[in-house]
Design a protein around this motif. Structure first.
Motif, mmCIF file in Angstrom:
data_model
loop_
_atom_site.group_PDB
_atom_site.id
_atom_site.type_symbol
_atom_site.label_atom_id
_atom_site.label_comp_id
_atom_site.label_asym_id
_atom_site.label_seq_id
_atom_site.Cartn_x
_atom_site.Cartn_y
_atom_site.Cartn_z
ATOM 1 N N VAL A 155 0.236 61.518 81.496
ATOM 2 C CA VAL A 155 -0.132 62.690 80.712
ATOM 3 C C VAL A 155 -1.647 62.845 80.639
ATOM 4 N N ALA A 156 -2.380 61.738 80.572
ATOM 5 C CA ALA A 156 -3.827 61.813 80.380
ATOM 6 C C ALA A 156 -4.516 62.539 81.524
ATOM 7 N N ALA B 272 4.640 61.396 71.832
ATOM 8 C CA ALA B 272 4.350 62.435 70.842
ATOM 9 C C ALA B 272 2.844 62.531 70.612
ATOM 10 N N ALA B 273 2.191 61.380 70.469
ATOM 11 C CA ALA B 273 0.742 61.376 70.260
ATOM 12 C C ALA B 273 0.015 62.012 71.434
ATOM 13 N N ALA B 274 0.454 61.687 72.658
ATOM 14 C CA ALA B 274 -0.202 62.206 73.856
ATOM 15 C C ALA B 274 0.025 63.707 74.013
ATOM 16 N N MET B 275 1.275 64.130 73.879
ATOM 17 C CA MET B 275 1.590 65.544 74.113
ATOM 18 C C MET B 275 1.005 66.442 73.030
ATOM 19 N N ASN B 276 0.891 65.921 71.816
ATOM 20 C CA ASN B 276 0.233 66.705 70.768
ATOM 21 C C ASN B 276 -1.240 66.935 71.095
ATOM 22 N N GLN B 277 -1.876 65.961 71.716
ATOM 23 C CA GLN B 277 -3.270 66.123 72.108
ATOM 24 C C GLN B 277 -3.426 67.131 73.247
ATOM 25 N N VAL B 278 -2.429 67.204 74.107
ATOM 26 C CA VAL B 278 -2.480 68.187 75.195
ATOM 27 C C VAL B 278 -2.377 69.598 74.640
ATOM 28 N N GLY B 279 -1.515 69.771 73.642
ATOM 29 C CA GLY B 279 -1.321 71.083 73.064
ATOM 30 C C GLY B 279 -0.214 71.879 73.725
ATOM 31 N N TYR B 280 0.952 71.269 73.856
ATOM 32 C CA TYR B 280 2.104 71.983 74.413
ATOM 33 C C TYR B 280 2.581 73.061 73.433
ATOM 34 N N ASP B 281 3.155 74.110 73.985
ATOM 35 C CA ASP B 281 3.767 75.161 73.182
ATOM 36 C C ASP B 281 5.256 74.941 72.995
ATOM 37 N N ALA B 282 5.900 74.259 73.942
ATOM 38 C CA ALA B 282 7.338 73.987 73.850
ATOM 39 C C ALA B 282 7.709 73.001 74.946
ATOM 40 N N ALA C 45 -8.262 64.187 88.985
ATOM 41 C CA ALA C 45 -8.745 64.426 87.623
ATOM 42 C C ALA C 45 -9.024 63.121 86.891
ATOM 43 N N PRO C 46 -10.008 63.130 85.998
ATOM 44 C CA PRO C 46 -10.195 61.980 85.110
ATOM 45 C C PRO C 46 -9.136 62.007 84.013
ATOM 46 N N GLU C 47 -8.942 60.883 83.370
ATOM 47 C CA GLU C 47 -8.035 60.851 82.224
ATOM 48 C C GLU C 47 -8.710 61.518 81.030
ATOM 49 N N ASP C 48 -7.967 62.316 80.321
ATOM 50 C CA ASP C 48 -8.476 63.002 79.136
ATOM 51 C C ASP C 48 -8.705 61.965 78.036
ATOM 52 N N PRO C 49 -9.934 61.773 77.593
ATOM 53 C CA PRO C 49 -10.199 60.741 76.577
ATOM 54 C C PRO C 49 -9.484 61.001 75.259
ATOM 55 N N ALA C 50 -9.212 62.265 74.931
ATOM 56 C CA ALA C 50 -8.483 62.548 73.693
ATOM 57 C C ALA C 50 -7.073 61.967 73.755
ATOM 58 N N VAL C 51 -6.467 62.019 74.925
ATOM 59 C CA VAL C 51 -5.121 61.470 75.097
ATOM 60 C C VAL C 51 -5.161 59.950 75.115
ATOM 61 N N THR C 52 -6.073 59.378 75.875
ATOM 62 C CA THR C 52 -6.112 57.917 75.980
ATOM 63 C C THR C 52 -6.450 57.268 74.643
ATOM 64 N N ARG C 53 -7.348 57.896 73.870
ATOM 65 C CA ARG C 53 -7.662 57.340 72.548
ATOM 66 C C ARG C 53 -6.443 57.363 71.635
ATOM 67 N N ALA D 141 -1.117 51.633 71.124
ATOM 68 C CA ALA D 141 0.251 51.433 71.610
ATOM 69 C C ALA D 141 0.244 50.796 72.991
ATOM 70 N N HIS D 142 -0.658 51.240 73.835
ATOM 71 C CA HIS D 142 -0.782 50.693 75.189
ATOM 72 C C HIS D 142 -1.062 49.193 75.148
ATOM 73 N N GLN D 143 -1.977 48.771 74.293
ATOM 74 C CA GLN D 143 -2.315 47.352 74.198
ATOM 75 C C GLN D 143 -1.136 46.529 73.686
ATOM 76 N N LYS D 144 -0.398 47.074 72.728
ATOM 77 C CA LYS D 144 0.787 46.376 72.237
ATOM 78 C C LYS D 144 1.792 46.144 73.357
ATOM 79 N N VAL D 145 1.980 47.159 74.164
ATOM 80 C CA VAL D 145 2.988 47.072 75.223
ATOM 81 C C VAL D 145 2.525 46.154 76.346
ATOM 82 N N LEU D 146 1.236 46.125 76.630
ATOM 83 C CA LEU D 146 0.728 45.164 77.611
ATOM 84 C C LEU D 146 1.052 43.735 77.181
ATOM 85 N N ALA D 147 0.842 43.441 75.911
ATOM 86 C CA ALA D 147 1.163 42.104 75.406
ATOM 87 C C ALA D 147 2.659 41.832 75.488
#
Length: 746
Positions: free
Chosen positions: A90-91, A142-152, A359-367, A372-378
């Motif tokens: 998504v990023a 949900a966190a990622a897609m909300n940052q993208v700004g989906y309409d539906a 494209a670069p990763e959108d920092p708003a999405v990655t932040r 969560a990403h770090q938790k899952v890596l562990a």
């Protein structure tokens, strides 16, 4: 429409010039726009009853994101890459979306998704099963897609994998609606999710444009997630429900009708006659249901840059587009509208696909997803159980191994449990598996998710089909075509008798039984088609008319490899569960992997009835510290080709793990060195044109580098000096790399 904070473009895309350069590079199909057009065309021919004014509406779409936020492979613990260098997540898609919004105007842009969002990666699994969102955690999608700004977003079939409670919890966390007009109440037939949404596009000096978005899902959910939806939700056919809902959407005021349809365009189904509806119905939808202007296609994991389907009733051309899965592509559908007799109508449409890998990763999405990403890596690198004896797939091509037996056992066990209470429950269950990854191994002692995942490196799902005894033998005969003829009992080198006619390892299948052994010999002295000898189940010869349930992956069942009988065989199980996840779930639940409980010697290679002795390639000789240093230099990839990360560049050419060594590889220098990602000592070997690197468990991390016009070892040594300096630490901070001795032989 998108809110202000989500429509903000990443800083490095802040200038129009940069954005247009990015989008020109990213455009890969469809209308083939080399530059971003203005929000409205400069001119348009006025038609009868029109006022001549044309307004362009931009619809951006993604589909089948499957829990991918970062460009990351959790099972390899590395950035994602494939043979054509796709990037995922998504990023990255978000940067494409926000760049287009900034160019054409967010006020006339809608962003939608066609489903399959919350399943498919350890990131998604963790927040469904380990720290479930039903307990209060925020879902990273949900966190990622909300940052993208989906309409539906439409629901996909995989949205139902974790049950309705998880799906409802996900729905509540979104800033936009989940749509599904054909997910209906079991008793009343009313939609249990919002069927559509209408968005308003303001037009200066004119009436606004009402844009309706209808969501539809493939009705296969009724089969694949029966346990989660039976008695609760029904799934009418896509075409049947759209014939009801599109008129209602138009009556509610929609000038434009978009459909986010989680259904491919082929008109085919994977379930035979199990349902009276079509699985991949998007093209049929456009053809048979009037009033639709464009369809965002999903589900099939295919790429449709731009397709037009003529509606049978109106003669109107309906636009279809499907972006590639996991966020690899973003589709842009451009709809030109004019007023006709006072009502807005689409007078032209086109689509373009954009490749996220530029494209670069959108920092708003990655932040938003970083914690969560770090938790899952562990979690993925954490211990989930133990194994009593080490299991390696290194020799699985030519001898029975516990590693393949484990896959077959878990597959067959899952199918047997699923068909309990059905007419096929009394049939014996077999399973097939291929040696996908010769480098895979599960160590004795502690076992991690990554260890288990290494056994199954593809995203195949599990099915159960019914085959006769004659079909089982024919299947095995096809598989035995993988071997070269052999009239001696050896010793023979493995590479001299495998891969006949270029057959890849993944098209060699090994079959085993669950409750009893399926035993057979493969006689390489016999003609192709007559090699399977002594085929027996539970010690009794397999009769031609015997019936078996066979656990099989979706690639093979759909015809991959051309195995006989499987594509038309009755399907008795298909819940679309990934086999890799089944293996992980089994190991997690059972804690102990004991090969003694599932492994036995069921098949062997013979020549004229006598066993063949097969040997592995000779282990190359060890070499000097100079070669170790040079190999270390090769381990360090160049700077990233696009984003500035330390990732393999396009000159690093990946290849399928376990490819046979060439003659010039034989006797090449080898050794060990600290792995560049810090996972411990890795084995390496140098030849004239490549360096092969393996981590301690021989997981698939080989890379080949082919320099042009220069000796590989000299380049390696120069790279070492340039990147590290004599005596400097390794990338992981381990043992210093020794400087090459002056005058050392290269």
């Amino acid at each position: 429409m998108s809110t202000d904070h989500t429509s903000t473009t990443p800083d490095l895309l802040g200038s129009s010039t940069t954005r247009r350069q990015l989008l020109a590079l990213a455009a890969v199909g469809g209308a083939g726009l080399a530059t971003v057009r203005a929000a409205s065309p400069a001119t348009a021919a006025p038609g009868q009853g029109t006022n001549g004014k044309v307004v362009r509406l931009t619809v951006l779409g993604t589909t089948d994101l499957h829990g991918n936020v970062y460009n990351w492979d959790y099972f390899k613990n590395a950035e994602y890459d494939d043979k054509v260098h796709n990037d995922i997540g998504v990023a990255k898609a978000s940067s494409i979306i926000k760049a287009i919004r900034a160019e054409v105007g967010a006020e006339r842009t809608l962003t939608i998704d066609a489903g399959d969002t919350i399943q498919g990666t350890p990131l998604a699994y963790y927040y469904a099963k380990i720290d479930p969102i039903t307990g209060g955690a925020e879902h990273p999608m949900a966190a990622a897609m909300n940052q993208v700004g989906y309409d539906a977003a439409a629901l996909g079939n995989h949205e139902y994998n974790y049950g309705l409670d998880t799906l409802r919890a996900f729905e509540k966390q979104l800033d936009f609606p989940l749509l599904s007009a054909n997910s209906v109440d079991w008793n009343t037939g009313a939609p249990v999710f919002k069927p559509w949404v209408i968005r308003t596009v303001e037009v200066e000096g004119s009436k606004p444009i009402k844009v309706g978005v209808l969501g539809l899902v493939t009705p296969g959910v009724a089969i694949w997630d029966k346990a989660n939806v039976e008695g609760k939700v029904k799934f009418p056919g896509i075409i049947e429900q759209a014939k009801v809902m599109v008129p209602r959407l138009k009556a509610a005021g929609a000038d434009v009708v978009l459909v986010a349809c989680h259904s491919g365009d082929s008109g085919k189904s994977s379930w035979g006659d199990a349902l009276p509806y079509v699985e991949n119905a998007s093209a049929l939808l456009a053809e048979q249901v009037p009033g639709i202007d464009a369809v965002l296609v999903g589900h099939a994991h295919l790429e449709i840059p731009q397709r037009y389907v003529t509606n049978q009733q109106t003669g109107k051309q309906v636009l279809l587009s499907e972006p590639y899965y996991w966020g690899m592509r973003v589709t842009r559908m451009s709809l030109d509208l004019q007023k006709v007799r006072g009502q807005w109508q689409v007078v032209h449409s086109e689509a373009t696909l954009y490749n996220s890998n530029v494209a670069p990763e959108d920092p708003a999405v990655t932040r938003a997803v970083a914690a969560a990403h770090q938790k899952v890596l562990a979690y993925v690198n954490g211990v989930i159980g133990t194994c009593t004896t080490a299991m390696s797939a290194a020799t699985s091509r030519y001898e029975d191994t516990a590693a393949i037996d484990f896959i077959n056992y878990v597959q067959a066990d899952a199918v047997k449990k699923a068909i309990a209470g059905t007419p096929e429950a009394s049939l014996p269950v077999l399973s097939i598996a291929a040696p996908f990854n010769k480098l895979a191994a599960i160590p004795a002692g502690d076992v991690t998710i990554r260890d288990v995942a290494g056994l199954y490196i593809y995203d195949n799902t599990l099915l159960g089909i019914v085959l006769t005894g004659a079909q089982v033998k024919a299947y095995l005969e096809k598989s035995a075509e993988y071997f070269q003829p052999c009239t001696t009992t050896g010793p023979v080198a493995a590479d001299t008798i495998t891969g006949a006619n270029g057959t890849p390892d993944y098209n060699y299948d090994i079959m085993g039984g669950l409750d009893a052994d399926l035993t057979y010999d493969i006689d390489l002295a016999k003609a192709v088609g007559s090699r399977i000898v002594g085929l027996a189940y539970a010690g009794t010869p397999v009769a031609s008319d015997a019936r078996f349930v066979v656990a099989i992956n979706n690639y093979r069942q759909s015809g991959g490899g051309g195995f006989p009988g499987v594509a038309t065989a009755p399907v008795v199980y298909n819940r679309q569960i990934e086999i890799r996840q089944l293996l992980i779930d089994w190991a997690t639940a059972n804690k102990v992997i004991d090969p003694a409980t599932f492994s036995s010697l069921d098949w062997k290679l013979v020549s004229n009835g006598s066993p063949i002795t097969v040997t592995r390639a000779d282990v190359a000789r060890a070499t000097s510290a100079l070669h170790t240093a040079e190999a270390a230099a090769w381990c360090v990839p160049p700077r990233g080709r696009r984003t500035g990360h330390t990732t393999p560049s396009r000159r690093w050419v990946g290849r399928r793990p376990g490819r046979r060594r060439t003659r010039r590889d034989r006797g090449a220098p080898t050794g060990t060195h600290l792995h560049p990602r810090g996972s411990g000592p890795c084995a390496w070997s140098i030849s004239s044109d490549r360096v092969l690197i393996r981590d301690p468990l021989r997981r698939p991390i080989e890379r080949a580098f082919r320099p042009r016009g220069r000796n590989a070892l000299s380049i390696g040594r120069e790279a070492l000096r340039r990147r590290r300096g004599p005596g400097s630490p390794t990338p992981a901070g381990g043992t210093p790399v020794p400087a090459p001795a002056r005058g050392s032989r290269r």
